[in-house]
Design a protein around this motif. Structure first.
Motif, PDB file in Angstrom:
ATOM      1  N   GLN A 124       0.833  -1.204   0.000  1.00  0.00           N
ATOM      2  CA  GLN A 124       0.000   0.000   0.000  1.00  0.00           C
ATOM      3  C   GLN A 124       0.865   1.251   0.000  1.00  0.00           C
ATOM      4  O   GLN A 124       0.570   2.233  -0.676  1.00  0.00           O
ATOM      5  CB  GLN A 124      -0.930   0.000   1.220  1.00  0.00           C
ATOM      6  CG  GLN A 124      -2.053  -1.017   1.143  1.00  0.00           C
ATOM      7  CD  GLN A 124      -3.160  -0.596   0.180  1.00  0.00           C
ATOM      8  OE1 GLN A 124      -2.964   0.208  -0.716  1.00  0.00           O
ATOM      9  NE2 GLN A 124      -4.338  -1.162   0.368  1.00  0.00           N
ATOM     10  N   SER A 125       1.938   1.225   0.775  1.00  0.00           N
ATOM     11  CA  SER A 125       2.853   2.369   0.812  1.00  0.00           C
ATOM     12  C   SER A 125       3.500   2.597  -0.547  1.00  0.00           C
ATOM     13  O   SER A 125       3.579   3.734  -1.038  1.00  0.00           O
ATOM     14  CB  SER A 125       3.925   2.127   1.882  1.00  0.00           C
ATOM     15  OG  SER A 125       4.887   3.153   1.867  1.00  0.00           O
ATOM     16  N   MET A 126       3.948   1.534  -1.177  1.00  0.00           N
ATOM     17  CA  MET A 126       4.580   1.643  -2.486  1.00  0.00           C
ATOM     18  C   MET A 126       3.599   2.165  -3.537  1.00  0.00           C
ATOM     19  O   MET A 126       3.937   3.042  -4.341  1.00  0.00           O
ATOM     20  CB  MET A 126       5.132   0.279  -2.911  1.00  0.00           C
ATOM     21  CG  MET A 126       6.031   0.336  -4.140  1.00  0.00           C
ATOM     22  SD  MET A 126       6.492  -1.318  -4.763  1.00  0.00           S
ATOM     23  CE  MET A 126       7.174  -2.069  -3.292  1.00  0.00           C
ATOM     24  N   ARG A 127       2.392   1.633  -3.516  1.00  0.00           N
ATOM     25  CA  ARG A 127       1.387   2.070  -4.483  1.00  0.00           C
ATOM     26  C   ARG A 127       0.990   3.526  -4.265  1.00  0.00           C
ATOM     27  O   ARG A 127       0.693   4.248  -5.218  1.00  0.00           O
ATOM     28  CB  ARG A 127       0.153   1.164  -4.397  1.00  0.00           C
ATOM     29  CG  ARG A 127       0.373  -0.207  -5.009  1.00  0.00           C
ATOM     30  CD  ARG A 127      -0.740  -1.185  -4.667  1.00  0.00           C
ATOM     31  NE  ARG A 127      -0.528  -2.446  -5.339  1.00  0.00           N
ATOM     32  CZ  ARG A 127      -1.086  -2.783  -6.495  1.00  0.00           C
ATOM     33  NH1 ARG A 127      -1.914  -1.935  -7.091  1.00  0.00           N
ATOM     34  NH2 ARG A 127      -0.831  -3.951  -7.060  1.00  0.00           N
ATOM     35  N   GLY A 128       0.969   3.952  -2.990  1.00  0.00           N
ATOM     36  CA  GLY A 128       0.625   5.348  -2.712  1.00  0.00           C
ATOM     37  C   GLY A 128       1.616   6.317  -3.332  1.00  0.00           C
ATOM     38  O   GLY A 128       1.228   7.310  -3.957  1.00  0.00           O
ATOM     39  N   VAL A 129       2.916   6.031  -3.169  1.00  0.00           N
ATOM     40  CA  VAL A 129       3.947   6.899  -3.760  1.00  0.00           C
ATOM     41  C   VAL A 129       3.898   6.814  -5.280  1.00  0.00           C
ATOM     42  O   VAL A 129       4.051   7.837  -5.974  1.00  0.00           O
ATOM     43  CB  VAL A 129       5.333   6.486  -3.226  1.00  0.00           C
ATOM     44  CG1 VAL A 129       6.438   7.265  -3.944  1.00  0.00           C
ATOM     45  CG2 VAL A 129       5.414   6.702  -1.725  1.00  0.00           C
ATOM     46  N   TYR A 130       3.688   5.616  -5.802  1.00  0.00           N
ATOM     47  CA  TYR A 130       3.620   5.416  -7.256  1.00  0.00           C
ATOM     48  C   TYR A 130       2.524   6.277  -7.869  1.00  0.00           C
ATOM     49  O   TYR A 130       2.716   6.922  -8.915  1.00  0.00           O
ATOM     50  CB  TYR A 130       3.357   3.935  -7.535  1.00  0.00           C
ATOM     51  CG  TYR A 130       3.299   3.545  -8.988  1.00  0.00           C
ATOM     52  CD1 TYR A 130       4.449   3.200  -9.696  1.00  0.00           C
ATOM     53  CD2 TYR A 130       2.075   3.500  -9.661  1.00  0.00           C
ATOM     54  CE1 TYR A 130       4.394   2.827 -11.027  1.00  0.00           C
ATOM     55  CE2 TYR A 130       2.017   3.117 -10.994  1.00  0.00           C
ATOM     56  CZ  TYR A 130       3.169   2.784 -11.669  1.00  0.00           C
ATOM     57  OH  TYR A 130       3.105   2.413 -12.995  1.00  0.00           O
ATOM     58  N   THR A 131       1.364   6.333  -7.217  1.00  0.00           N
ATOM     59  CA  THR A 131       0.240   7.123  -7.725  1.00  0.00           C
ATOM     60  C   THR A 131       0.446   8.604  -7.472  1.00  0.00           C
ATOM     61  O   THR A 131       0.228   9.446  -8.356  1.00  0.00           O
ATOM     62  CB  THR A 131      -1.068   6.654  -7.061  1.00  0.00           C
ATOM     63  OG1 THR A 131      -1.259   5.268  -7.328  1.00  0.00           O
ATOM     64  CG2 THR A 131      -2.249   7.450  -7.599  1.00  0.00           C
ATOM     65  N   GLN A 132       0.887   8.943  -6.272  1.00  0.00           N
ATOM     66  CA  GLN A 132       1.041  10.347  -5.892  1.00  0.00           C
ATOM     67  C   GLN A 132       2.059  11.067  -6.767  1.00  0.00           C
ATOM     68  O   GLN A 132       1.856  12.220  -7.143  1.00  0.00           O
ATOM     69  CB  GLN A 132       1.450  10.426  -4.426  1.00  0.00           C
ATOM     70  CG  GLN A 132       1.666  11.850  -3.903  1.00  0.00           C
ATOM     71  CD  GLN A 132       2.070  11.858  -2.448  1.00  0.00           C
ATOM     72  OE1 GLN A 132       1.901  10.870  -1.732  1.00  0.00           O
ATOM     73  NE2 GLN A 132       2.618  12.974  -1.999  1.00  0.00           N
ATOM     74  N   ASP A 133       3.145  10.395  -7.102  1.00  0.00           N
ATOM     75  CA  ASP A 133       4.198  11.029  -7.904  1.00  0.00           C
ATOM     76  C   ASP A 133       3.950  10.925  -9.408  1.00  0.00           C
ATOM     77  O   ASP A 133       4.781  11.381 -10.205  1.00  0.00           O
ATOM     78  CB  ASP A 133       5.548  10.400  -7.584  1.00  0.00           C
ATOM     79  CG  ASP A 133       6.022  10.745  -6.172  1.00  0.00           C
ATOM     80  OD1 ASP A 133       5.365  11.589  -5.528  1.00  0.00           O
ATOM     81  OD2 ASP A 133       7.032  10.171  -5.724  1.00  0.00           O
ATOM     82  N   GLY A 134       2.829  10.327  -9.801  1.00  0.00           N
ATOM     83  CA  GLY A 134       2.481  10.261 -11.215  1.00  0.00           C
ATOM     84  C   GLY A 134       3.404   9.401 -12.047  1.00  0.00           C
ATOM     85  O   GLY A 134       3.599   9.667 -13.247  1.00  0.00           O
TER      86      GLY A 134
END
Length: 329
Positions: free
Chosen positions: A32-42
């Protein structure tokens, strides 16, 4: 036989369920943490339109620095998993019967011993299939953002996603069954099966796997910016395959020595800009030679490797059944 197999192996089945549950919880949190950064940073948008632009390069570099070690280190802890699970479950199948002397009762009933072994192997193999397929799904979900950036041919991804994990575990299980039959002791059979598993597994990963299909060879500009020959190497990190080797070659196609590379590095270090360094290397007629397996071969390689280990497992189990049938106990 189903009820008997469950009674004898229910502790192992429950341990498999606990392992799946524990793994899912741990990888869910980190995923979840990895996916959050992946989405947030585009990063997904950057990959969709190529990796050009300072923002995209910075975002992907930061993402790799933050999560690459984490993704690989977590899976490193699971590297012995297929060998250990398979060896422990397989070795106990016959080793425990011999140690406890229960084979005298089990093999004098209405069910012949070869049928007894065949049914138990089928039921336990089905359980292994369920557990390993579930673990592969968890690992695949966890690594998906990293796979989009760095590809799926890294050892952590290839060994745990897709079909490979099931093939490895079934192979170790078959080794355990045969070792238990021959050694008649559970612990020595586990050790023997695990050692044999490693002895086969490592050469496949480090020598045989890259030879499943002929790799693609490309000549690029000396700094890898422009294609010099037919075809193009993927420029998006999400499309990267498995690079087997790369290095500068001269006009005749010979790879430069380490001494020559060091001399060129020193010379380029004195030039004012990277563009000047690229122009200097081009003037010498140098190209970057890249030998790699394309990313779209992932499932082909998965099928080949899983088929290899499942085929070995089938052969070993067949030998065990034949040996038990002809063995005078």
């Amino acid at each position: 036989m189903i009820w008997l197999t469950w009674r004898q192996h229910r502790a192992q089945a429950l341990a498999g369920m606990v392992l799946v549950g524990f793994t899912a919880v741990v990888f869910l949190l980190y995923g979840q943490s990895m996916r959050g950064v992946y989405t947030q940073d585009g990063i997904g948008a950057c990959l969709a339109r190529g990796t050009g632009g300072d923002h995209c390069q910075t975002a992907m570099t930061a993402f790799m620095n933050q999560f690459n070690d984490l993704a690989n280190h977590l899976l490193t802890w699971f590297s012995p998993l297929p060998g250990l699970i398979g060896a422990m479950v397989g070795a106990s199948l016959l080793g425990r019967e011999y140690e406890h002397g229960t084979w005298r009762l089990a093999w004098t009933q209405a069910v012949p011993r070869t049928r007894w072994l065949t049914i138990k192997i089928s039921l336990i193999s089905s359980g292994i299939l369920v557990v390993t397929a579930t673990l592969s799904a968890v690992f695949g979900w966890f690594r998906n953002p990293m796979d989009q950036v760095s590809g799926r041919f890294t050892p952590g991804a290839f060994d745990f996603e897709g079909l490979s994990l099931t093939g490895y575990t079934l192979f170790a299980f078959a080794l355990g069954v045969l070792a238990g039959l021959l050694l008649r002791r559970t612990v020595p059979a586990i050790v023997a099966a695990f050692v044999a598993f490693i002895a086969v597994r490592l050469p496949v990963e480090f020598w045989l796997r890259q030879r499943y299909q002929n790799p693609v060879t490309l000549l690029l500009g000396p700094t890898g910016n422009h294609t010099m020959g037919p075809g193009t190497i993927p420029t998006s990190p999400g499309a990267r395959g498995w690079t087997l080797s790369q290095g500068l070659v001269d006009k005749t196609g010979h790879l430069l020595s380490s001494t020559q590379n060091d001399q060129l590095s020193q010379k380029i270090g004195t030039l004012p800009t990277p563009a000047a360094g690229d122009a200097y290397l081009r003037g010498l007629g140098l190209h970057l030679k890249v030998v790699y397996q394309p990313a779209d071969r992932f499932w082909t390689f998965q099928i080949i490797e899983a088929s290899l280990f499942i085929g070995l497992a089938t052969a070993l189990l067949g030998i065990a059944i034949w040996h038990l049938h002809h063995r005078i106990t």
